[in-house]
Scaffold this motif. Structure first.
Motif, PDB file in Angstrom:
ATOM      1  N   ILE A 312       0.841  -1.197   0.000  1.00  0.00           N
ATOM      2  CA  ILE A 312       0.000   0.000   0.000  1.00  0.00           C
ATOM      3  C   ILE A 312       0.875   1.247   0.000  1.00  0.00           C
ATOM      4  O   ILE A 312       0.626   2.195  -0.746  1.00  0.00           O
ATOM      5  CB  ILE A 312      -0.932  -0.018   1.230  1.00  0.00           C
ATOM      6  CG1 ILE A 312      -2.010  -1.063   1.019  1.00  0.00           C
ATOM      7  CG2 ILE A 312      -1.562   1.340   1.442  1.00  0.00           C
ATOM      8  CD1 ILE A 312      -2.802  -1.349   2.253  1.00  0.00           C
ATOM      9  N   THR A 313       1.946   1.202   0.805  1.00  0.00           N
ATOM     10  CA  THR A 313       2.845   2.352   0.846  1.00  0.00           C
ATOM     11  C   THR A 313       3.445   2.607  -0.528  1.00  0.00           C
ATOM     12  O   THR A 313       3.431   3.727  -1.037  1.00  0.00           O
ATOM     13  CB  THR A 313       3.979   2.084   1.854  1.00  0.00           C
ATOM     14  OG1 THR A 313       3.394   1.673   3.077  1.00  0.00           O
ATOM     15  CG2 THR A 313       4.799   3.318   2.074  1.00  0.00           C
ATOM     16  N   SER A 316       0.741   3.728  -3.234  1.00  0.00           N
ATOM     17  CA  SER A 316       0.298   5.111  -3.064  1.00  0.00           C
ATOM     18  C   SER A 316       1.428   6.067  -3.397  1.00  0.00           C
ATOM     19  O   SER A 316       1.235   7.081  -4.056  1.00  0.00           O
ATOM     20  CB  SER A 316      -0.156   5.357  -1.630  1.00  0.00           C
ATOM     21  OG  SER A 316      -1.036   4.350  -1.235  1.00  0.00           O
ATOM     22  N   ALA A 317       2.649   5.705  -2.942  1.00  0.00           N
ATOM     23  CA  ALA A 317       3.784   6.580  -3.197  1.00  0.00           C
ATOM     24  C   ALA A 317       4.054   6.665  -4.689  1.00  0.00           C
ATOM     25  O   ALA A 317       4.376   7.721  -5.214  1.00  0.00           O
ATOM     26  CB  ALA A 317       5.019   6.057  -2.471  1.00  0.00           C
TER      27      ALA A 317
ATOM     28  N   VAL B 122       3.192   6.695   7.089  1.00  0.00           N
ATOM     29  CA  VAL B 122       2.674   6.185   5.816  1.00  0.00           C
ATOM     30  C   VAL B 122       1.474   7.020   5.369  1.00  0.00           C
ATOM     31  O   VAL B 122       1.373   7.433   4.203  1.00  0.00           O
ATOM     32  CB  VAL B 122       2.279   4.698   5.953  1.00  0.00           C
ATOM     33  CG1 VAL B 122       1.585   4.219   4.691  1.00  0.00           C
ATOM     34  CG2 VAL B 122       3.505   3.851   6.222  1.00  0.00           C
ATOM     35  N   THR B 126       2.331   9.226   2.079  1.00  0.00           N
ATOM     36  CA  THR B 126       1.914   8.597   0.818  1.00  0.00           C
ATOM     37  C   THR B 126       0.444   8.851   0.543  1.00  0.00           C
ATOM     38  O   THR B 126      -0.052   8.497  -0.508  1.00  0.00           O
ATOM     39  CB  THR B 126       2.149   7.085   0.848  1.00  0.00           C
ATOM     40  OG1 THR B 126       1.193   6.503   1.728  1.00  0.00           O
ATOM     41  CG2 THR B 126       3.523   6.753   1.334  1.00  0.00           C
TER      42      THR B 126
END
Lengths: 343, 328
Positions: A312-313, A316-317, B122, B126
């Motif tokens: 997920i990190t 999204s990043a 996080v 993000t």
């Protein structure tokens, strides 16, 4: 090719990760790369994939549902009791009863959400507690082992004897899963209603001004999840050969994590059936691989949780960092991947 | 009538009306239904049961105010409890001294803060959805705890810890005192401090908060860290109350904490809501549970009633919103 990759980034990354993991596991363990293990994976993942494609439809429509796994437990219990009442029944009556109860429970959620404008996470947290509390209260936590014979006997669709004498089998839940997946895919990408669901999830207000019936969208999305939850509940009873009232408790969060890993967006308007199936498979393959490598089962959840957190990190990043480079093709126009291909 | 309502709002705040009305209804209904309800015993049991749930709810509250959610609170509490338990065991188990307890509690708070720190980083950097980040953190922490304990429980603590879970000062249970301290701390933090103001701003509109010069990333990280610390406090109290630590203890509280926040009038999208109505809502939930228990219902029926109560509150809120728009 480039366009295909850009419109299906999540799916492509998932496939790459799954292939890389499979190659690694094929070298490290001697059992991973066998037909028997592949079929095992499918048999084990079938119920979760049915749940996942149902949840996907609700997520696309901009909602969220916490109550579906508990609803499936109610379906199992009531279906078995109803079958007992009508004296056995068969697969047809089993599916009809399970689907009917499942849809009814889904529509209760939709009714609360639409009629009283309760946001979906609050409404389904409430129904989660109501469903689970009432189920445990009325059943007193007692499991059912006395299921009809047709429901508990394994239905083998395809089998093949392997070189070492073991049998590789594909069983009924896998076929049901394939049908559910295909039906969901056809429904959300090939029908007007499906496209309206994407539009509604992406921008409810715009969809309303466009003449889309908001209420119908909610009832269709939650009804579809209810239908899938009902079928998944019946399949779980068939697979486990028993009905335990709290067996599916807690499953909803695992399925939710897998579906979002597959690219569905909390907030609506985005997500594909392929990504959703790949998300569930990635989690299953991880667990299966760890199992074959002899890692303690107690460590499974920890590693799976860490993988989802990292995924997920990174995902999204990636979108945040790369969107300017790729221009509008990923996040700029906000088009869902599945409907983007038709335009 | 209107002046009365205005005076009430001036004293308690408009969002107190619902929870206080619910409190009155619960007291009246169960007071009539069971002769044993309005006795010291009921309130005593409520006072002992409230703190774990209450502190976990406070841990859930701040992330919800920013428009997020922290699904990892119960397992953060478990892991913090385990940290304390191991520190005690490493220092002699039952014979461990107060110094070991202090060190263990400090480590537990650090572990809670660390779990919140990771989630906060996080989420802030993000922009991943908080539900997902905290969900994967929850799965990770549950796995970690099960891996380290092999699913078993850890017990055998020095006797001086027991009063933290069971003792009382001047007739008030110590866990309740800790809860009240946490409620006051949260209230002051949210209503009076710059961090609290920023929290509400972020929950209302994160973009405009950013443009008005609030360091949104720093605030988000701090909010999740505080949430983790609060969960760790709950973990320490649970250790003292059960005299054991087990991964999964209090797992069923997770959705109840969300329920309590919404009953207390917190806006699910963030930005609006106060600590005190949530505290009253918690008391209502716990009184309801005790009342039903007195009438002979079991815990599962209570769960169902809590769910129905949430639906009723949301429906009433819908009706009142509709009524007010028509009235204008």
């Amino acid at each position: 090719m480039r366009k295909l990759f850009l419109s299906h980034t999540t799916e492509c990354v998932l496939i790459a990760v799954i292939i890389a993991m499979s190659i690694f596991l094929a070298f490290v363990t001697d059992r991973f790369f066998t037909l028997g293990n592949a079929f095992d994976l499918l048999n084990i993942s079938a119920v979760n994939i049915i749940f996942a494609v149902g949840l996907l439809v609700v997520l696309i429509a901009g909602g969220i549902d916490i109550s579906f796994a508990v609803a499936a437990s109610i379906v199992q219990y009531l279906t078995v009791l109803a079958l007992e009442r009508i004296g056995g029944g068969g697969w047809t009556s089993g599916f009809l009863i399970a689907a009917g109860i499942g849809i009814a429970l889904g529509l209760i959620n939709a009714f609360l959400i639409h009629r009283f404008r309760i946001i979906s996470i609050v409404a389904t947290i409430a129904t989660f507690n109501v469903y689970f509390g009432l189920l445990m209260f009325f059943t007193k936590g007692v499991s059912l082992y006395n299921l009809p014979d047709w429901l508990t006997s394994r239905v083998v669709i395809y089998e093949r004897e392997m070189a070492d004498g073991s049998w590789a089998e594909i069983t009924l839940p896998v076929v049901v899963m394939a049908v559910c997946t295909l039906a969901t895919w056809l429904f959300i990408t090939r029908t007007t209603t499906g496209r309206q669901l994407y539009a509604f999830g992406d921008n409810p207000d715009g969809a309303r001004r466009f003449g889309i019936n908001i209420g119908a969208m909610q009832f269709i999305a939650f009804g579809w999840l209810g239908l899938m939850a009902g079928i998944a509940g019946l399949m779980q009873a068939h697979y486990a050969q028993e009905v335990v009232p709290n067996a599916l408790y807690g499953r909803e969060l695992d399925v939710l994590a897998a579906v979002v890993l597959g690219g569905a967006r909390l907030g609506g308007g985005k997500g594909s059936v392929l990504g959703c199936v790949l998300g569930v498979l990635l989690v299953s393959i991880t667990q299966n691989g760890l199992n074959l490598m002899g890692v303690s089962p107690f460590a499974f959840k920890m590693i799976v949780g860490a993988i989802i957190l990292v995924a997920i990190t990174l995902s999204s990043a990636r979108i945040g960092a790369l969107a300017p480079v790729f221009g509008s093709s990923i996040s700029g126009d906000g088009q869902p991947a599945a409907s983007g291909e038709k335009r | 009538m209107n002046t009365l309502a205005a005076r009430f709002n001036a004293i308690f705040g408009a969002d107190m009306a619902g929870p206080l009305a619910a409190l009155a209804i619960v007291l009246i209904v169960f007071g009539f239904a069971s002769p044993h309800f309005l006795t010291g015993a009921t309130f005593g049991s409520v006072a002992f049961q409230l703190p774990e749930l209450g502190i976990l709810t406070l841990a859930m509250l701040m992330p919800i105010l920013t428009g997020g959610l922290n699904l990892a609170i119960t397992f953060t509490a478990n892991i913090a409890g385990l940290t304390l338990a191991w520190t005690l065991q490493a220092n002699g188990g039952i014979d461990a001294g107060p110094a070991a307890f202090l060190l263990g509690s400090l480590l537990a708070l650090v572990v809670g803060a660390a779990s919140g720190l990771v989630m906060g980083l996080v989420i802030a950097f993000t922009r991943a959805h908080p539900i997902l980040v905290s969900l994967s953190m929850m799965i990770f922490l549950r796995g970690l705890g099960e891996f380290l304990t092999r699913g078993g429980d850890i017990s055998g603590f020095p006797t001086f810890i027991a009063p933290i879970g069971h003792g009382s000062v001047l007739g008030i249970p110590i866990p309740l005192l800790i809860l009240i301290a946490c409620v006051i701390a949260s209230h002051v933090l949210l209503a009076r401090s710059k961090l609290g103001f920023s929290t509400y701003m972020i929950g209302s509109n994160i973009e405009s908060a950013r443009y008005s010069g609030i360091n949104t990333r720093k605030v988000l990280v701090l909010v999740y860290m505080l949430s983790g610390v609060m969960a760790a406090v709950a973990g320490i109290i649970m250790l003292a109350r059960f005299n054991s630590v087990r991964v999964g203890h209090g797992e069923s509280y997770l959705l109840i904490t969300v329920l309590a926040c919404f009953l207390g009038g917190i806006n699910p999208f963030g930005g609006f809501g106060r600590v005190l109505p949530v505290f009253v809502a918690l008391v209502v939930l716990q009184l309801l549970s005790s009342g039903l228990n007195l009438l002979g219902a079991n815990q599962h029926l209570t769960t169902a009633v809590w769910g129905i109560l949430l639906i009723v509150v949301m429906v009433l809120r819908w009706f009142s919103a509709k009524f007010i728009t028509i009235g204008k």
